[in-house]
Motif scaffolding. Structure first.
Motif, mmCIF file in Angstrom:
data_model
loop_
_atom_site.group_PDB
_atom_site.id
_atom_site.type_symbol
_atom_site.label_atom_id
_atom_site.label_comp_id
_atom_site.label_asym_id
_atom_site.label_seq_id
_atom_site.Cartn_x
_atom_site.Cartn_y
_atom_site.Cartn_z
ATOM 1 N N GLY A 4 0.798 -1.220 0.000
ATOM 2 C CA GLY A 4 0.000 0.000 0.000
ATOM 3 C C GLY A 4 0.827 1.265 0.000
ATOM 4 O O GLY A 4 0.290 2.359 -0.217
ATOM 5 N N GLY A 5 2.130 1.133 0.250
ATOM 6 C CA GLY A 5 3.010 2.297 0.343
ATOM 7 C C GLY A 5 4.054 2.333 -0.755
ATOM 8 O O GLY A 5 3.788 2.000 -1.915
ATOM 9 N N THR A 6 5.271 2.716 -0.370
ATOM 10 C CA THR A 6 6.352 2.962 -1.335
ATOM 11 C C THR A 6 7.608 2.213 -0.928
ATOM 12 O O THR A 6 7.971 2.193 0.246
ATOM 13 C CB THR A 6 6.672 4.474 -1.405
ATOM 14 O OG1 THR A 6 5.483 5.203 -1.730
ATOM 15 C CG2 THR A 6 7.740 4.762 -2.454
ATOM 16 N N VAL A 7 8.270 1.605 -1.923
ATOM 17 C CA VAL A 7 9.574 0.969 -1.724
ATOM 18 C C VAL A 7 10.618 1.791 -2.461
ATOM 19 O O VAL A 7 10.484 2.039 -3.660
ATOM 20 C CB VAL A 7 9.585 -0.479 -2.252
ATOM 21 C CG1 VAL A 7 10.997 -1.070 -2.149
ATOM 22 C CG2 VAL A 7 8.605 -1.342 -1.468
ATOM 23 N N PHE A 8 11.646 2.220 -1.729
ATOM 24 C CA PHE A 8 12.744 2.979 -2.333
ATOM 25 C C PHE A 8 13.953 2.065 -2.479
ATOM 26 O O PHE A 8 14.508 1.595 -1.482
ATOM 27 C CB PHE A 8 13.087 4.189 -1.455
ATOM 28 C CG PHE A 8 14.273 4.983 -1.943
ATOM 29 C CD1 PHE A 8 14.337 5.449 -3.246
ATOM 30 C CD2 PHE A 8 15.339 5.271 -1.092
ATOM 31 C CE1 PHE A 8 15.425 6.172 -3.698
ATOM 32 C CE2 PHE A 8 16.425 5.999 -1.526
ATOM 33 C CZ PHE A 8 16.463 6.447 -2.841
#
Length: 493
Positions: free
Chosen positions: A258-262
């Motif tokens: 649901g979020g962000t992977v950097f």
């Protein structure tokens, strides 16, 4: 009792212990032990926040010792320092001893200091999180409000206008405009630029400017781990999948659902792992190492690299299909030497942050110190500037202005450049009427010639085909007569 962060260094080599203590003693309350018995005695009596332990010890290995520390003092951040980088040791250390980071020999003093400061910050964040967890059990509604307020504060910290510090005509304005434009759209992004230019900061700004802002943001440095361990970290593993896998491990892609992977240093991953990452991005599902079932994930991927991936694709070192899968948008971050006018603002902001973190206050920098900071090319970019400001603050004896005498020798000895050349070189030649643009271009040409010829008006007039009277008239017209030339001072060794 010392106000400096307490750390424990364990190494059977006495000279190595003394060298580390000498280098770190200004920034940390350094406790040393030449064997694990003495180390445990120190742990029994002192409030240690970080342990830095050598892997090769005469009685037990560093990992074995840190395993016992984890059982007795689990809150202490544990790190290994070693001249050997065996993959099995790394895996065992992470899975069994909960190692925060491996530091390889030979280490650089500033890099070691930065890693230790990050570890101290992690220790204190963990303590705050523990207190927050207690609050949530005792008063769920109050704790939920606190968490939401912290998320809102984080979002403001990484705002494109307030969070990314720059001057009004900085080259970073174009970067921030691109970030603001791309952030709301759920597409992958590649951030390019030299190491230390703030790619992770830009990634966080993208995350907190997106619709995913209240979901997890996780970071993985792809260049720091071998393939098997990287696959385990990103996609997870099942118990028994490999030697040292003693329990199931959830990967970052699942944790960030649901979020962000950097993914930092994406250009360093091997061709074999590129295939695995491509499949995950295409199918939007992961399969843990040793597992038989896939799990759906919904993440936005932001990748960063200091390489030119287009060249890597042409050379066959990076898969073209993976590149195009990641490159929904490309945003380049300029090095600090191309945004010299931002240096003073960044230095002041870093000083304020460092003061809070280190518990030491300074009112700012002397004018000569700011000029010297603005003159240095900063090959390490913002990260190097951060290290320098922190070291200046630590070395300061009072709470006044920080001067050149507190700088490291290399930066203190930097020849200064003309301040206008450093700050106005990026004048916008695309705005205004034709007359305005021609005037701006002419002012740049005259200023550059004056700087190059050390403000010798006769030589400048000859080079530009002007009379001295004509040159002086143009200098007055463009305000160049008011510029002060800063001559470098001799620095005593």
């Amino acid at each position: 009792m010392s106000e400096l962060p307490p750390i424990l260094v364990v190494d059977d080599e006495v000279r190595s212990l003394e060298a580390i203590r000498r280098i770190l003693s200004e920034e940390f309350d350094v406790h040393i032990a030449s064997d694990t018995i003495k180390a445990k005695q120190i742990l029994e009596t002192e409030q240690i926040e970080v342990i830095l332990c050598d892997q090769r010890m005469p009685d037990v290995s560093g990992i074995e010792f840190l395993k016992s520390v984890r059982q007795r003092w689990p809150e202490i951040v544990r790190m290994i320092i070693s001249g050997y980088t065996d993959a099995h040791d790394i895996i065992d250390g992470i899975n069994e001893a909960g190692i925060y980071q491996y530091i390889t020999k030979p280490w650089h003093p500033q890099s070691l200091s930065l890693v230790l400061h990050n570890a101290i910050q992690l220790f204190r964040l963990q303590r705050e999180n523990d207190l927050l967890a207690v609050e949530m059990r005792l008063a769920p509604s109050t704790a939920a409000r606190v968490v939401n307020e912290r998320k809102q504060a984080l979002r403001k910290d990484y705002d494109f206008d307030d969070g990314i510090i720059r001057r009004p005509n900085s080259p970073m304005n174009a970067v921030c405009a691109s970030l603001r434009q791309v952030a709301p759209y759920d597409i992958p992004v590649i951030l390019t630029g030299e190491s230390g230019t703030g790619k992770e900061l830009a990634a966080r700004a993208l995350h907190y400017g997106s619709l995913r802002w209240n979901k997890p943001f996780v970071v993985e440095n792809c260049g720091a781990l071998p393939d098997q361990l990287l696959e385990s970290e990103l996609f997870g593993h099942k118990r028994g999948a490999f030697t040292g896998a003693v329990e199931d491990h959830q990967g970052l892609f699942e944790r960030a659902n649901g979020g962000t992977v950097f993914l930092d240093e994406i250009g360093e991953i091997s061709p074999a792992f590129q295939v695995k990452l491509l499949r995950v991005l295409q199918e939007q599902e992961v399969r843990p190492l040793g597992g038989s079932r896939t799990r759906k994930v919904d993440v936005r991927v932001i990748a960063a690299t200091n390489r030119k991936l287009e060249d890597e694709v042409r050379a066959g070192r990076f898969r073209a299909d993976l590149y195009y899968r990641l490159a929904g948008a490309l945003i380049h971050l300029p090095p600090l030497r191309e945004r010299r006018g931002d240096v003073s603002l960044l230095a002041e902001a870093i000083l304020a942050q460092a003061g809070k973190k280190l518990g030491k206050v300074a009112t700012g920098f002397t004018q000569s110190a700011l000029e010297r900071l603005g003159s240095y090319p900063w090959p390490g970019n913002v990260r190097e500037l951060q290290n320098e400001v922190q070291h200046m603050l630590v070395k300061a004896s009072g709470t006044g202005l920080l001067g050149i005498e507190l700088m490291s020798r290399t930066i203190a000895a930097t020849n200064q450049v003309d301040p206008v050349a450093a700050t106005d070189n990026s004048a916008d030649l695309t705005a205004g009427t034709l007359r305005d643009r021609i005037d701006a271009l002419e002012a740049n040409i005259i200023r550059d010639a004056l700087v190059r010829l050390h403000w010798n008006k006769s030589r400048t007039a000859d080079e530009l085909g002007l009379s001295r009277v004509g040159l002086r008239a143009k200098m007055e017209r463009y305000g160049l007569e008011k510029i002060l030339v800063l001559k470098p001072k001799r620095i005593q060794a």
